[in-house]
Design a protein around this motif. Structure first.
Motif, PDB file in Angstrom:
ATOM      1  N   MET A 140       0.979  -1.068   0.045  1.00 55.56           N
ATOM      2  CA  MET A 140      -0.366  -0.191  -0.053  1.00 55.56           C
ATOM      3  C   MET A 140       1.132   0.734   0.143  1.00 55.56           C
ATOM      4  N   ARG A 141       0.515   2.550  -0.375  1.00 59.61           N
ATOM      5  CA  ARG A 141       1.159   3.697   0.162  1.00 59.61           C
ATOM      6  C   ARG A 141       0.028   4.060  -0.624  1.00 59.61           C
ATOM      7  N   SER A 142       0.712   5.758   0.196  1.00 59.91           N
ATOM      8  CA  SER A 142      -0.185   6.929   1.159  1.00 59.91           C
ATOM      9  C   SER A 142       0.509   7.724   0.208  1.00 59.91           C
ATOM     10  N   LEU A 143      -0.272   9.519   0.360  1.00 54.96           N
ATOM     11  CA  LEU A 143       0.302  10.661  -0.487  1.00 54.96           C
ATOM     12  C   LEU A 143       1.455  11.264   0.259  1.00 54.96           C
ATOM     13  N   PRO A 144       3.278  11.394  -0.662  1.00 55.92           N
ATOM     14  CA  PRO A 144       3.602  12.013   0.389  1.00 55.92           C
ATOM     15  C   PRO A 144       3.434  13.066   0.976  1.00 55.92           C
ATOM     16  N   LEU A 145       3.805  13.732   2.354  1.00 57.72           N
ATOM     17  CA  LEU A 145       3.068  14.454   2.528  1.00 57.72           C
ATOM     18  C   LEU A 145       3.036  16.376   2.420  1.00 57.72           C
ATOM     19  N   GLY A 146       4.414  16.375   1.864  1.00 58.14           N
ATOM     20  CA  GLY A 146       3.714  17.227   0.261  1.00 58.14           C
ATOM     21  C   GLY A 146       3.037  17.514   0.483  1.00 58.14           C
ATOM     22  N   VAL A 147       1.968  16.687  -0.485  1.00 58.37           N
ATOM     23  CA  VAL A 147       1.309  16.335  -1.074  1.00 58.37           C
ATOM     24  C   VAL A 147      -0.387  16.099  -0.769  1.00 58.37           C
ATOM     25  N   LEU A 148       0.144  16.437   0.549  1.00 57.42           N
ATOM     26  CA  LEU A 148      -1.222  15.715   1.312  1.00 57.42           C
ATOM     27  C   LEU A 148      -1.409  17.728   2.156  1.00 57.42           C
ATOM     28  N   ALA A 149      -0.054  18.151   2.274  1.00 57.77           N
ATOM     29  CA  ALA A 149      -0.411  20.118   2.390  1.00 57.77           C
ATOM     30  C   ALA A 149      -1.380  19.856   1.545  1.00 57.77           C
ATOM     31  N   LEU A 150      -1.244  19.904   0.327  1.00 57.30           N
ATOM     32  CA  LEU A 150      -1.989  20.825  -0.646  1.00 57.30           C
ATOM     33  C   LEU A 150      -3.242  20.841  -1.038  1.00 57.30           C
ATOM     34  N   ILE A 151      -3.667  19.879  -0.330  1.00 57.01           N
ATOM     35  CA  ILE A 151      -5.012  18.948  -0.569  1.00 57.01           C
ATOM     36  C   ILE A 151      -5.436  20.300   0.408  1.00 57.01           C
ATOM     37  N   LEU A 152      -4.919  19.902   1.497  1.00 60.38           N
ATOM     38  CA  LEU A 152      -5.549  20.008   2.971  1.00 60.38           C
ATOM     39  C   LEU A 152      -5.794  22.278   2.463  1.00 60.38           C
ATOM     40  N   SER A 153      -5.079  22.682   1.864  1.00 63.72           N
ATOM     41  CA  SER A 153      -4.979  24.221   1.813  1.00 63.72           C
ATOM     42  C   SER A 153      -5.721  24.757   0.401  1.00 63.72           C
ATOM     43  N   GLY A 154      -6.670  23.738   0.165  1.00 61.59           N
ATOM     44  CA  GLY A 154      -7.532  24.095  -0.442  1.00 61.59           C
ATOM     45  C   GLY A 154      -8.669  25.325  -0.250  1.00 61.59           C
ATOM     46  N   THR A 155      -9.754  26.072  -1.738  1.00 62.28           N
ATOM     47  CA  THR A 155     -10.211  26.583  -1.605  1.00 62.28           C
ATOM     48  C   THR A 155     -11.844  26.542  -0.944  1.00 62.28           C
ATOM     49  N   PRO A 156     -12.432  27.438  -0.584  1.00 60.18           N
ATOM     50  CA  PRO A 156     -14.192  27.471   0.115  1.00 60.18           C
ATOM     51  C   PRO A 156     -14.514  25.651  -1.203  1.00 60.18           C
ATOM     52  N   ARG A 157     -15.094  24.999   0.199  1.00 60.17           N
ATOM     53  CA  ARG A 157     -16.245  23.911  -0.639  1.00 60.17           C
ATOM     54  C   ARG A 157     -17.317  24.300  -0.974  1.00 60.17           C
ATOM     55  N   SER A 158     -17.569  22.974  -2.252  1.00 63.17           N
ATOM     56  CA  SER A 158     -19.239  23.617  -2.285  1.00 63.17           C
ATOM     57  C   SER A 158     -19.346  21.911  -2.542  1.00 63.17           C
ATOM     58  N   VAL A 159     -20.689  21.893  -2.667  1.00 63.54           N
ATOM     59  CA  VAL A 159     -21.057  20.251  -3.134  1.00 63.54           C
ATOM     60  C   VAL A 159     -20.823  19.970  -4.563  1.00 63.54           C
ATOM     61  N   LEU A 160     -20.695  19.110  -5.073  1.00 64.54           N
ATOM     62  CA  LEU A 160     -20.486  18.817  -5.882  1.00 64.54           C
ATOM     63  C   LEU A 160     -21.739  17.833  -6.609  1.00 64.54           C
ATOM     64  N   VAL A 195     -20.757   6.702   1.721  1.00 62.20           N
ATOM     65  CA  VAL A 195     -19.557   6.963   1.919  1.00 62.20           C
ATOM     66  C   VAL A 195     -19.538   8.678   0.836  1.00 62.20           C
ATOM     67  N   GLN A 196     -18.767   9.358   2.021  1.00 59.31           N
ATOM     68  CA  GLN A 196     -18.633  10.785   1.091  1.00 59.31           C
ATOM     69  C   GLN A 196     -16.653  10.952   1.921  1.00 59.31           C
ATOM     70  N   PHE A 197     -16.347  11.743   0.676  1.00 59.13           N
ATOM     71  CA  PHE A 197     -14.832  12.517   0.871  1.00 59.13           C
ATOM     72  C   PHE A 197     -15.048  13.480   0.757  1.00 59.13           C
ATOM     73  N   SER A 198     -14.332  15.220   1.069  1.00 63.68           N
ATOM     74  CA  SER A 198     -14.035  16.511   0.281  1.00 63.68           C
ATOM     75  C   SER A 198     -13.197  16.791   0.181  1.00 63.68           C
ATOM     76  N   PRO A 199     -12.796  16.255  -0.791  1.00 66.13           N
ATOM     77  CA  PRO A 199     -11.778  16.982  -1.627  1.00 66.13           C
ATOM     78  C   PRO A 199     -11.517  19.044  -1.819  1.00 66.13           C
ATOM     79  N   PRO A 200     -10.874  19.208  -2.080  1.00 63.75           N
ATOM     80  CA  PRO A 200     -11.342  20.306  -1.999  1.00 63.75           C
ATOM     81  C   PRO A 200     -12.242  21.102  -3.295  1.00 63.75           C
ATOM     82  N   GLU A 201     -12.470  20.317  -4.566  1.00 64.69           N
ATOM     83  CA  GLU A 201     -13.523  21.211  -5.224  1.00 64.69           C
ATOM     84  C   GLU A 201     -14.667  21.039  -3.927  1.00 64.69           C
ATOM     85  N   GLY A 202     -15.174  19.842  -3.270  1.00 65.44           N
ATOM     86  CA  GLY A 202     -16.273  20.291  -2.562  1.00 65.44           C
ATOM     87  C   GLY A 202     -16.451  18.628  -1.808  1.00 65.44           C
ATOM     88  N   THR A 203     -18.036  18.290  -1.436  1.00 66.12           N
ATOM     89  CA  THR A 203     -18.138  17.960  -1.138  1.00 66.12           C
ATOM     90  C   THR A 203     -18.455  15.968  -1.695  1.00 66.12           C
TER      91      THR A 203
END
Length: 958
Positions: free
Chosen positions: A8-28, A110-118
């Motif tokens: 199994m592989r996980s995202l590098p910490l640097g990439v994870l930081a970029l994901i968490l710094s996204g714009t305000p969320r919307s519902v896809l 099952v719910q995800f919260s990517p930068p683009e929205g929920t």
């Protein structure tokens, strides 16, 4: 071949930081986002630790990539924990369904919260909560050992869960206590007779669970701690009545034979021996007799020997005339015999005589001396440890003879007409009484690993000549010699003593005593629980402390000279070889007359799998001595109880109990087995030949002598209290690191690991190698991949990929075939071949480990410039290329009131002796302590002050 066995592989910490710094969320927008399947799609109220997997559709917007965080997983109003996102369209989470949860269908989300929205996936009525599930008892709170004085009040208790009602039955020495059927056991007031071992069996309609053993020690006034040696100046003029050169002993009472007497002298000439270090200062007490009995007795001061006290004697005898004897005995104050240890002329082994009668011990005759230690483990039981001059340690338990007064008050030594000349004398020395326990003293390992006994070397398919260190397939099982199996048959033919493990076994699985072994001897789980108690009630073989063996105890009997009959269609088993030594143990294959298969020779252990197998089956681990495997077996098969052969054991309670220590250098030592382990694993899968090469080439922690462990060594570090389902981990102590994988079902899991052992087939093939599962033992059944045999199983895989398609598994349970298994290396406690091509005193294997050449090392050289030659480093087990790795006293500290503390670097598998001299110019070497087991990376010994103003100490390898 199905090759989905990937890390199994996980995202590098640097990439994870970029994901968490996204714009305000919307519902896809997600009109088409659905959960396609839920596995399992139902469970009963009260289900705990339930792993549920959700398959998502591939509609746009698509699920985030594998490894992206899952923000929410729900079944109705119940939120899942530890969600994992193993693949883009698969999510798993663990649920505990409350006992009060409403019955019926539940929506799942099952719910995800990517930068683009929920992003939400759902399925209406995707899961059903059914009536409360029946569960077998699980003990969460164990009884604790206690030590009290007579007259006190003591209680033992257990905490258990499972389907009500739960029934409790407390046992002492594995025998039911009348009326002791509550969750707690209270003893008041405690009497001396209450000392012993206690446990509780918890039962409900689904099965039973047995608690760990709690020991009750009832202390009383004990003998004065004592010591005496023949080197004491009081014995300068000889050995006579009234002499007492030590503390804690009454005067000697000497009775010479008409043709015998007493003297003090060195025992070095005794039977051509070297004394084994018993004649401290060059002198020991001697007894001789050519006619009659010469005997010496001595009383303990203060009181009788107490529980937890150890009496020690250095003992050295010469040759003995046929039918005559020399020995030592323990008696009560009136001189009645309670226990004795002796050698009879014409025998090859020493004999012990105790409450169970006379029987041969595993200790062979030695003219070099023995160190005998007798521990009083209860008011009626004892543990004896005998260490010979080369450090081999033997243990055997026993009981005192049944007389009105069972208090050990004196020691008796005798020579009964052993013969004329110094070679027929008995010498003794270093009498002592101390407190402590034999479990962690002397030269013995608490949990020694019995070797697999595999003697043939194999390539990828058949037997080959033993490979040299630099050749393919070097480093396999047959090339490393560990503690070879040593069995002793009981005098009555009912029992077998394993002198390596210290366990005594019931010889035959003939439970109904009809003289034959067949299906009628097999017992279900309930019957197994009662079987040991029945043996104890009948004092089987003279013992009343039998127990159902743990899976590690049972596996200690596995003999890999066996041949797997899988694929054999005949009924004649005479050409097959079982995986148990039939020179000592009675054995039968499956009862074909009762409709069984030849391979149905599963023996039960006491270990229930902490999870379940198949479709949720309660599962018991067992060893199959017909086909050479450990598997988990459901307690119910097609609606009927599964039954097993059984042989009970008694003795060494430390078998299976690891003592791990983190060496902080990428290695972990097990002080119980004497093995050092690679803390991490190989990180990727390898075939069998690659696994051997990886281990032989590993350099870690300053050591080069790593190897691939054999099957029993690797199984010894399994932790059967853990599993991926119940602890979200591999079945191993958390000190170790296991690479996470995705298994055949697409779920997070942990690898299986190769061993150096080949799994031989009845055809003579050695195509398959033994592996041990530290994650689920997967199988393809009913068109789905499930855990069929449990984390902790031992099975086998092909050694290389020949192109066979194993996408649906192999065998009747569809066992997963991976071929590229992982590796965890080991070192210590086993010796490679002693071939020495260039005759320089360095084995080819030692030279190759450190120079990759079997003859290149200069024995007289000093590769690391630490003033120790390469030959000296080889003998000490240290590294010749590491200047900090040498046998030397690193630290000596004088502690006022305690003595001198000595510390030195130690090498696993070694045994040490500390010596001292008062004058560097003299030759009066005295042994301070011998048989010191290595506890890497450092050993420390504290020696008591003896009043000398100056002394010089040294440490030597024994």
């Amino acid at each position: 071949m199905n090759n989905i066995y990937q890390a199994m592989r996980s995202l590098p910490l640097g990439v994870l930081a970029l994901i968490l710094s996204g714009t305000p969320r919307s519902v896809l927008g997600q009109a088409g986002n659905e959960i396609l399947t839920v596995t399992p799609d139902s469970a009963g109220r009260g289900s705990a630790g339930l792993l549920v997997t959700f398959e998502l559709d591939t509609d746009a917007p698509a699920a985030p990539p594998a490894g992206a965080p899952v923000s929410l997983v729900m079944i109705g109003g119940v939120t899942g924990s530890v969600p994992t996102h193993a693949s883009q369209y698969t999510v798993s989470a663990t649920f505990s369904i409350p006992a009060t949860e409403a019955l019926g269908a539940k929506d799942v989300v099952v719910q995800f919260s990517p930068p683009e929205g929920t992003l939400t996936f759902s399925k209406a009525s995707g899961f059903t909560v059914t009536e409360e599930v029946d569960q077998a008892p699980v003990i969460s709170g164990q009884p604790q050992s206690r030590s009290v004085r007579p007259g006190a009040t003591v209680s033992f208790s257990v905490s258990a869960s499972g389907t009500e009602p739960l029934s409790y039955q407390w046992q002492k020495q594995e025998t039911n206590l009348p009326g002791a059927t509550n969750q707690s056991l209270i003893l008041s007031p405690v009497a001396m007779a209450d000392a012993g071992s206690y446990r509780c069996i918890v039962v409900n309609v689904m099965g039973g669970a047995t608690s760990s053993v709690a020991h009750l020690t009832v202390s009383t006034n004990a003998a004065t701690l004592a010591a005496d040696e023949a080197a004491d100046p009081v014995y300068d003029s000889g050995w006579g009545d009234g002499s007492n050169g030590g503390d804690g002993w009454g005067p000697w009472q000497l009775t010479p034979a008409s043709g015998g007497g007493f003297f003090t002298a060195a025992s070095t000439g005794n039977a051509g021996g070297s004394s084994g270090g018993i004649d401290t200062g060059g002198r020991a007490w001697g007894l001789w007799s050519t006619n009659g009995v010469t005997e010496a007795t001595r009383l303990l001061e203060g009181s009788s020997l107490g529980v937890g006290q150890i009496l020690g004697v250095a003992f050295d005898n010469g040759y003995v005339n046929g039918g005559k004897s020399v020995g030592m005995a323990l008696q009560n104050a009136a001189g009645e015999l309670l226990w004795e240890f002796y050698f009879s002329g014409g025998d090859t082994r020493y004999t012990v005589h105790d409450g169970s009668g006379s029987r041969a011990t595993p200790v062979s005759f030695s003219g070099d001396g023995l160190w005998i230690e007798f521990e009083q483990t209860s008011t009626t039981n004892c543990l004896v440890q005998v260490t010979d001059a080369v450090g081999t340690c033997y243990r055997f338990a026993g009981s005192l003879m049944t007389v009105a007064d069972q208090q050990i008050a004196r020691i008796r030594l005798w020579n009964y007409e052993a013969g004329a000349g110094s070679d027929a004398d008995l010498f003794i020395n270093s009498l002592s009484v101390r407190t402590g326990t034999l479990a962690s003293t002397g030269g013995a390992l608490p949990y020694p690993i019995t070797d697999t006994a595999q003697a043939a070397n194999y390539g990828v398919s058949g037997i080959i000549a033993a490979p040299a260190p630099d050749e393919a397939f070097a480093g396999q099982d047959a090339q490393y010699e560990g503690h070879q199996p040593q069995f002793v048959l009981g005098a009555d033919g009912l029992t077998v003593l394993d002198t390596v493990s210290g366990l005594t076994w019931k010889r035959s699985p003939d439970t109904n005593a009809d003289g034959s072994i067949d299906a009628t001897d097999k017992l279900n789980w309930v019957g197994l629980q009662a079987y040991a108690a029945a043996l104890n009630a009948g004092n089987y073989g003279g013992y009343s402390d039998w127990r159902l063996p743990s899976i590690k105890e049972l596996y200690s009997l596995m003999d890999f000279r066996g041949t797997d009959p899988s694929g054999y269609d005949g009924s004649d088993t005479s050409g097959l070889i079982p995986y148990i030594d039939t020179d000592y143990f009675d054995f039968a294959y499956g009862d074909t007359n009762a409709g069984e298969r030849i391979i149905d020779a599963q023996y039960a252990s006491s270990n229930l799998y902490v999870s379940t197998t198949g479709g949720g089956d309660t599962t018991l681990f067992g060893v199959n001595f017909a086909d050479g495997r450990i598997k988990g077996y459901g307690l119910s098969v097609f609606g009927s109880d599964k039954t097993f052969y059984v042989i009970c054991c008694r003795g060494n309670v430390n078998v299976g109990r690891n003592v791990f220590t983190n060496n902080q250098d990428g290695t972990v030592s097990d002080l119980a087995t004497g093995l050092m382990w690679q803390q991490a694993d190989s990180g990727s899968g390898l075939n069998w030949q690659q696994a051997l090469a990886y281990a032989e080439g590993l350099s870690l922690g300053g050591y080069q002598d790593w190897r691939l462990p054999n099957a029993k060594e690797l199984q010894s570090i399994l932790d059967y209290s853990r599993s991926p389902d119940t602890s979200a981990s591999a079945a191993i102590d958390p000190l170790f690191h296991c690479t996470a994988i995705t298994n055949e079902a697409g779920n997070p899991d942990y690898p299986a690991y190769w061993t150096s052992t080949t799994h031989g087939n009845w055809t003579g093939s050695g195509l398959w190698g033994v592996y041990v599962c530290f994650g689920r033992a997967m199988g393809f059944m009913n068109n789905t991949w499930v855990d069929v045999h449990g984390a902790g199983a031992q099975r086998s895989d092909p050694k290389y990929d020949d192109g066979t398609d194993y996408s649906s598994g192999h065998g009747p349970q569809g066992d997963a075939v991976r071929i590229d298994n992982y590796v965890r290396c080991v070192r210590g406690s086993a010796l490679p071949p002693d071939m020495d091509t260039d005759g320089d005193g360095l084995s080819d294997w030692y030279e190759y480990s450190y120079t990759t050449n079997t003859t290149a090392m200069d024995a007289a050289g000093d590769l690391d410039d630490d003033d120790y030659t390469n030959r000296e480093e080889c003998g000490a087990g240290t590294s010749p290329i590491d200047g900090t790795s040498c046998l030397a006293i690193d630290l000596s500290v004088w502690m006022e009131g305690s003595g001198l503390a000595l510390s030195w670097q130690s090498a696993i598998g070694m045994s040490y002796r500390v010596e001292k001299v008062s004058d560097m110019g003299a030759d009066d070497v005295q042994v301070v302590v011998s048989g010191i087991v290595a506890t890497p990376p450092m050993n420390t010994l504290t020696t008591a002050s003896d009043g000398e103003m100056t002394a010089f100490y040294r440490v030597t390898v024994e």
